[in-house]
Scaffold this motif. Structure first.
Motif, PDB file in Angstrom:
ATOM      1  N   SER A 209       0.827  -1.204   0.000  1.00  0.00           N
ATOM      2  CA  SER A 209       0.000   0.000   0.000  1.00  0.00           C
ATOM      3  C   SER A 209       0.861   1.253   0.000  1.00  0.00           C
ATOM      4  N   ASN A 212       2.329   1.715  -3.440  1.00  0.00           N
ATOM      5  CA  ASN A 212       1.339   2.189  -4.410  1.00  0.00           C
ATOM      6  C   ASN A 212       1.035   3.673  -4.226  1.00  0.00           C
ATOM      7  N   ARG A 216       1.918   6.610  -6.937  1.00  0.00           N
ATOM      8  CA  ARG A 216       0.813   7.427  -7.420  1.00  0.00           C
ATOM      9  C   ARG A 216       1.093   8.914  -7.291  1.00  0.00           C
TER      10      ARG A 216
END
Length: 297
Positions: A209, A212, A216
């Motif tokens: 997580s 990511n 992003r």
């Protein structure tokens, strides 16, 4: 002993006014700023290299001792942690004004009206950015080229912090310093971000997580490098960084990074410091492994 960065700062402070007086047009100031951006790091490299060369000629032990001392001066992990802890302790004691003064030593934004959340955010962002600039990047260059190259990097970083601004006064004379700093931090900033994400594993966080969220949001920052460690820190802590800030009385809108649902709180400051230390430890292990493999080649 005076810190080498103080000497670098004194050199910049002496040279910049002279260059400003001699060169007036934007183009000539860019040229003069380019000379300054090369001169200070080159001088730092040569002085360190010469001192080490003489020390090793006197005795190998003296050379090794000076190598360690000079190398140590380039790594600012303890100083960074102490500044962040000072802010945290003031926040915990409810001394908001003292916390504002403490965080003003870490960031360039105006701090006199910051709220508790904004102080926490500024502190975490500073820890993230300086994990790269003050810890991982100097270690990276220390491994590659020893104290001379690490001190040359510190000179580049000092130039950027002193004159590499986008305001009217520094836009031309600090242009080369800002560009050179971007180039010098390209690899270290991304390495720092990776280490911060991996460090979240030691806090039992979801590394996937965190990764990511980092991938992003890392490109949202105006700086080509600062967004990487900040996005990694935000992803590891799952908190919101970025957003508006005031610089010299001017409100600057910055993109928001990571999770909008969780705003920074004082409790996140020690966690950011912890991630910095873990990242530093991982970087040392990585440096030893790389140096060992290189020596066996």
């Amino acid at each position: 002993m005076p810190h080498p960065v103080r000497w670098m700062g004194a050199c910049i402070n002496r040279c910049e006014p002279v260059l400003r007086k001699q060169f007036v047009s934007p183009l000539s100031r860019r040229a003069a700023g380019s000379i300054l951006a090369v001169f200070v790091p080159a001088l730092s490299f040569l002085v360190a290299w010469g001192a080490l060369h003489v020390a090793f000629l006197v005795h190998p032990w003296l050379g090794n001792l000076l190598w360690i001392v000079l190398g140590y001066t380039t790594l600012a992990a303890k100083d960074l942690a102490n500044h962040a802890w000072a802010v945290y302790h003031h926040l915990c004691s409810g001394s908001l004004q003292e916390a504002r003064q403490a965080v003003s030593l870490m960031v360039g934004r105006d701090t006199n009206r910051l709220t508790e959340t904004e102080i926490s955010r500024a502190t975490v962002e500073s820890v993230a950015e300086n994990t790269s600039d003050g810890v991982i990047a100097p270690l990276f260059y220390l491994v590659i080229g020893g104290p001379p190259l690490a001190l040359a990097y510190k000179a580049v970083n000092t130039l950027d912090s002193m004159i590499g601004h986008q305001d009217e006064s520094h836009r031309d004379i600090g242009w080369a310093s800002a560009k050179l700093d971007d180039l010098a931090n390209f690899i270290p900033s991304r390495l720092s971000a990776s280490l911060l994400v991996v460090s979240s594993l030691f806090r039992h966080a979801a590394v996937a997580s965190a990764w990511n969220l980092y991938r992003r949001d890392c490109a949202k920052h105006a700086s080509p490098n600062s967004g990487h460690p900040e996005a990694a820190m935000a992803g590891a802590l799952r908190i919101l960084l970025g957003g508006p800030a005031v610089y010299d009385g001017v409100r600057v809108e910055r993109p928001q990074i990571s999770d909008p649902a969780n705003v920074p709180q004082p409790r996140h400051v020690p966690l950011a410091i912890e991630l910095m230390w873990i990242s530093f430890g991982l970087a040392i292990v990585l440096a030893v492994v790389c140096a060992t493999l290189w020596n066996r080649m």
